[in-house]
Design an enzyme around this catalytic site. Structure first.
Site, PDB file in Angstrom:
ATOM      1  N   GLU A  48       0.867  -1.148   0.012  1.00  0.00           N
ATOM      2  CA  GLU A  48       0.000  -0.052   0.145  1.00  0.00           C
ATOM      3  C   GLU A  48       1.004   1.090   0.093  1.00  0.00           C
ATOM      4  O   GLU A  48       0.551   2.140   0.892  1.00  0.00           O
ATOM      5  CB  GLU A  48      -0.862  -0.035   1.152  1.00  0.00           C
ATOM      6  N   CYS A  60     -11.252   2.372   5.669  1.00  0.00           N
ATOM      7  CA  CYS A  60     -10.533   3.652   6.035  1.00  0.00           C
ATOM      8  C   CYS A  60     -10.925   4.819   5.240  1.00  0.00           C
ATOM      9  O   CYS A  60     -10.947   5.965   5.527  1.00  0.00           O
ATOM     10  CB  CYS A  60      -9.180   3.450   6.284  1.00  0.00           C
TER      11      CYS A  60
END
Length: 640
Positions: A318, A402
């Protein structure tokens, strides 16, 4: 003109002090109408309220433990925190007693959950209480606390209610006892940065310097030797060589922060760390932190950032890979990462207006972060590729949710990124229809009305309202792309070159009620070519107009978007208002298009495809996949 001191301290205005209309007003209405309640509903569906409700049995492990020894369920406090923060800002814009009551109910649950000593974390109180503070590297305890702190500040500012603020102050006071180099204290920090910037917000709203000091401690401690994460793993009986990603670069803990020169690791973590560092640099006037951040900023923006302001090309971590590695169709470019870049850029402006930060803030805001939210506020993007074969679409929810509350809280708080104040100066970093109530440290109170249809049009006007005349500086960003910009005060043209400082037009004078500033930013269509080292963009061109990156979609252009060829000299573009996309400006251009229908059955041949003159419609990238599904392309062929 004497250049102002670098020891200035600019701080963002509170969200309730800015009212938005126009472009951002529409996006905020989408959050108020849909997103705020949607976030809460989906948190409930996931089981998050059961996790914090001491009146119910512990839900135990709902989401399976992952190979790194944790679960995204550990982050649930952060998801609730960001959702409450979004609700807070939406309540200011549009009162909603039902939604406010739901938020109050959650806050009451947290009050009951909190331990007597101040500790608060649903997972480590209700699922694994014996594991508290045993794995800061992986288990997000301080990260969750940070998001709840930000929610507390937002809810207090928006509603005046102190309950969550008091809860999180008690937790922060407890942390001050727990962390440090004293006997029995933990000399550590969180694997996922966030609490650092949250503590600064807590300090600013309470006036308590002790929270700044704790934030500074976490920043100063990071990456020092002997390494905390290694010692922690050894104490906990874990194999010190076996951990997620197997490098401390993943969490930016491989070196002390002032020694770091390359942006590495998990993109969101990096952005949150640099945001906290920039805040502390402002509050303590710390030139050593500012110097490190300037190096890291240049490293990111000249070697590792997409044209959209997207960052972190790889799904595997990520985050970041190699310099100039910017694939388009597999771009990860997490929404949260661009939100974090907006945070960092905003905080780099804390020591004075500087266009190199504000321009990137705007670029990341419009093109990196905003695509994460649909126009109706109901669906989301987690990752943001710059090319799609037609299979990448928005989703309702995610096992790691998120991004939805992150982009929602950014949209609803955007006014605080537009304006900042110091002792005797107002800085305008972003343009948009708005009214700001500003109080300078020298006591002057100013209402500044901004009238504009930006980013669709380049005319921006400001009107001042003051009870009595006051002297202060008004600094307006002149974007690097705005060639031929003009500026006038009360009808008198100003010499921009004579008034420019670090890319801002600084007007220092005595202001009176009714003074009018007119700024014009030409929104010329401009081609953008990538550094030749970015192999994925070789022979390609992208289009920007003002702050916006444009793309082509199947909806407007049919399939085989890679067959579109832009001429070297851009033709005049016809602008078209798209009523179904928030009155966005689309661009119709004459192009050539390679013929695919008459190629034949051969996979390869010695003659290139024939071309036909055609018209291609380009739409703002942040609006793609809001209509019929299909292909999308940012970088199109260039006829050079």
């Amino acid at each position: 003109m004497t250049k102002p001191s670098n020891d200035r301290q600019f701080r963002p205005v509170a969200v309730p002090d800015v009212e938005l209309g126009g472009f951002w007003g529409k996006w905020q209405d989408a959050v108020c109408n849909s997103t705020a309640e949607t976030l809460l509903d989906r948190c409930v569906e996931a089981g998050m309220l059961k996790a914090i409700d001491v009146g119910q049995p512990s839900p135990g492990v709902v989401i399976p433990i992952q190979p790194w020894g944790g679960t995204t369920q550990m982050f649930w406090d952060s998801d609730l925190g960001k959702s409450i923060e979004t609700i807070a800002y939406s309540l200011y814009r549009r009162p909603n007693p039902k939604l406010e009551a739901r938020a109050d109910e959650i806050i009451d649950m947290y009050e009951k959950l909190q331990d007597e000593d101040g500790y608060l974390n649903a997972w480590f109180q209700r699922v694994e209480p014996s594991r508290r503070w045993t794995n800061l590297r992986d288990h997000h305890e301080l990260y969750c606390a940070g998001h709840l702190m930000e929610a507390a500040v937002a809810y207090y500012q928006a509603t005046g209610k102190r309950k969550l603020l008091d809860i999180m102050c008690r937790y922060a006071d407890y942390m001050i006892k727990i962390f440090g180099h004293g006997e029995g204290q933990i000399s550590g920090y969180c694997g996922h940065e966030e609490v650092e910037l949250a503590l600064v917000k807590l300090a600013r709203v309470t006036g308590e310097k002790k929270y700044l000091d704790l934030s500074k401690y976490f920043i100063d401690e990071r990456g020092t030797e002997p390494h905390f994460f290694t010692a922690e793993a050894s104490r906990d009986g874990r194999d010190v060589s076996q951990y997620h990603q197997k490098t401390y670069e993943y969490a930016q803990a491989h070196q002390p922060v002032r020694a770091q020169t390359k942006v590495v690791g998990h993109a969101v973590r990096a952005m949150y760390l640099y945001s906290g560092m920039a805040d502390i640099a402002t509050e303590y006037k710390d030139d050593s932190l500012t110097a490190a951040l300037e190096t890291l900023w240049d490293d990111l923006t000249t070697k590792q950032m997409y044209i959209t302001g997207g960052i972190g090309p790889a799904a595997s971590n990520e985050g970041f890979t190699d310099y100039f590695d910017l694939p388009n169709d597999t771009a990860y470019a997490e929404t949260c990462a661009s939100v974090g870049l907006v945070f960092w850029a905003s905080r780099m402006l804390g020591r004075g207006p500087d266009r190199r930060y504000a321009d990137i803030m705007e670029q990341a805001l419009y093109n990196g972060a905003l695509p994460g939210l649909s126009t109706d506020g109901k669906t989301f993007f987690y990752d943001n590729p710059l090319e799609s074969a037609g299979k990448h679409h928005r989703w309702k929810w995610h096992h790691c949710p998120c991004c939805p509350p992150n982009i929602a809280r950014l949209v609803t708080s955007i006014g605080s990124y537009m304006y900042a104040v110091s002792d005797n100066e107002i800085a305008v970093h972003l343009y948009g229809e708005s009214t700001a109530r500003l109080k300078l440290a020298n006591g002057a109170e100013v209402e500044l009305e901004q009238t504009t249809n930006y980013p669709w049009e380049g005319a921006v006007a400001f009107t001042t309202r003051l009870e009595k005349p006051a002297r202060f500086a008004l600094s307006l960003r002149i974007p690097d792309w705005a060639e031929g910009a003009t500026l006038s005060v009360n009808g008198e043209m100003l010499d921009l070159n004579a008034n420019m400082q670090d890319g801002y037009a600084r007007i220092d004078r005595e202001w009176a009620a009714g003074d009018r500033v007119a700024l014009y930013l030409p929104l010329a269509l401009r081609p953008q070519y990538a550094n030749p080292k970015v192999r994925q963009d070789a022979g390609r061109v992208a289009l920007m107009r003002g702050p916006l990156v444009y793309c082509v979609e199947t909806t407007d252009n049919g399939e085989d978007l890679n067959a579109i060829v832009l001429p070297r000299e851009l033709p005049a573009a016809e602008t078209v208002v798209l009523k179904d996309l928030n009155d966005a400006i689309a661009l119709d251009l004459k192009v050539e298009r390679e013929e695919t229908s008459n190629w034949g059955t051969a996979l390869y041949r010695k003659a290139p495809a024939e071309r036909q003159v055609a018209t291609a419609r380009f739409v703002p990238y942040h609006l793609w996949d809001n209509r019929a599904p299909g292909e999308m392309l940012v970088w199109v062929q260039s006829d050079r």
